[in-house]
Design an enzyme around this catalytic site. Structure first.
Site, PDB file in Angstrom:
ATOM      1  N   CYS A 121     100.667  12.078   6.170  1.00 14.65           N
ATOM      2  CA  CYS A 121     102.088  10.956   5.854  1.00 14.65           C
ATOM      3  C   CYS A 121     103.740  11.783   6.104  1.00 14.65           C
ATOM      4  CB  CYS A 121     101.775   9.778   5.502  1.00 14.65           C
ATOM      5  SG  CYS A 121     103.357   9.721   4.401  1.00 14.65           S
ATOM      6  N   THR A 145     106.444  10.358   5.691  1.00 15.13           N
ATOM      7  CA  THR A 145     107.692   9.765   5.745  1.00 15.13           C
ATOM      8  C   THR A 145     108.580  10.052   4.812  1.00 15.13           C
ATOM      9  OG1 THR A 145     106.093   7.669   6.157  1.00 15.13           O
ATOM     10  CG2 THR A 145     107.747   7.490   4.684  1.00 15.13           C
ATOM     11  N   MET A 189      98.467   7.746  11.812  1.00 12.40           N
ATOM     12  CA  MET A 189      98.778   7.616  12.626  1.00 12.40           C
ATOM     13  C   MET A 189     100.007   6.540  12.925  1.00 12.40           C
ATOM     14  SD  MET A 189      95.471   6.218  13.435  1.00 12.40           S
ATOM     15  CE  MET A 189      95.402   5.143  15.192  1.00 12.40           C
TER      16      MET A 189
END
Ligand code: 5GP
Length: 333
Positions: free
Chosen positions: A179, A181, A265
């Site tokens: 990730c 983010t 993803m």
């Protein structure tokens, strides 16, 4: 602008304190749990670990292998209905994942797969009104199904998702191993504190949480359960196994040994594969990680379940259900 100054914790910040115990062996520990959902009053039984809905983890082969251990898989959302039907997925242990806007597909899959009763509604940002409306719509169409939805990381939004119709709230903004983010947006919440706070909120409404992301080793899975997680979702720890690879990738890694790709993803690789590239208005929030090929998943399952059983033994919990009540965290430093 406001600053919250109360310290928030990650898995690495704590250890679980050992306690006197009457248990003789870790073999005495029962890791299976049964939950009754708040909305449909449906029972769900198994070892409450869930393989992540990523195309390098939540595969049909993974679901078949993990079902043998009573472990759940959230199948990734890019399977076609025909593929799910042809694979005769184990509906006892499989969540089927959908994105926002997929209501027609949800209706069609639930009709085509007799026995399928676990829906995972997965968006990167579970904080939008639009997502709450979507959960309400899915709940109205499927009153008796088990709905897991997320991701969020705070108690207010955990409650909002449950009140909208979710039974299980997926908790984790930014802790995932693939990730980006936090790096790309600055948004996030330390995962152990997110679990503690969101579990408390969910349990107050008779709902459940699934701690999603950030577990790098079996001890982290134990810490997530100790913090109050009802389910724990694993990506990186279950990636790189025989069951997460395509036949061609498996052949290549068997021929040459070495590493395989595990990617987020929302990474460019995934968006190129499924969405025709990264849209002009957004940035990739996932990374590509190389992981060692680890052979069959059953070996890692033994390590993970062995670790959690041992942790339960150290605090005298004969059943996973009792673990969080008996656990005390100590802050390192
Ligand atoms: P892991 O177990 O590898 O630490 O975390 C797995 C979780 O990371 C997934 O279940 C999902 O919630 C999250 N995740 C997967 N792909 C991405 C991505 O591309 N970006 C972000 N922000 N999170 C991702």
């Amino acid at each position: 602008m406001r600053i919250e100054s109360e310290p928030k914790l990650d898995f690495d910040d704590v250890l679980i304190r050992p306690k006197r115990s009457r248990l003789k062996s870790r073999g005495d520990v029962d890791l299976r749990r049964t939950f009754k959902t708040p909305h449909g009053k449906v029972e769900i039984t198994g070892v409450p670990i869930i393989a992540a809905n990523m195309d390098t983890v939540g595969t049909l082969k993974m679901a078949a292998a993990l079902a043998g251990h009573g472990i759940f898989t959230s199948l990734h959302k890019h399977y076609k209905i025909e593929e799910l039907v042809a694979a005769k997925v184990s509906t006892d242990y499989s969540f089927i994942t959908f994105g926002i806007e997929d209501l027609k597909k949800i209706d069609a899959v639930m009709e085509a797969l007799p026995g399928a009763n676990k829906i995972c509604l997965d968006v990167a940002n579970g904080y939008t009104e639009h997502f709450l409306d979507f959960i309400r719509e899915v709940r109205a169409h499927h009153p008796q199904k088990i709905i897991m939805a997320g991701n969020v990381a705070t108690p207010d939004m955990t409650e909002a998702l449950i009140l909208a119709g979710a039974d299980i709230v997926k908790v984790g903004i930014g802790p995932g191993s693939a990730c980006m983010t936090r790096a790309m947006t600055g948004i996030g919440y330390p995962q152990l504190s997110a679990i503690i706070e969101c579990a408390d909120a969910a349990h107050g409404l008779s709902g459940f949480i699934c701690a999603d992301g950030g577990c790098k080793m079996p001890g982290d899975v134990s810490k997530a359960f100790a913090a109050g997680a009802d389910f724990v979702m694993l990506g990186g720890m279950l990636a790189g196994h025989t069951e997460s690879l395509t036949d061609e990738q498996l052949q290549a890694v068997k021929d040459t040994g070495g590493q395989v790709e595990y990617y987020g993803m929302s990474s460019k690789v995934a968006m190129d594969r499924y969405s025709g590239g990264v849209a002009a208005h957004r940035a990739s929030e996932g990374r590509v990680v190389k992981v060692e090929y680890k052979g069959d998943v059953k070996n890692s399952v033994q390590d993970i379940l062995g670790g959690v059983r041992s942790a339960c033994t150290y605090v005298g919990a004969g059943r996973l259900k009792e673990f969080s009540k008996r656990a005390t965290f100590v802050i390192k430093k």
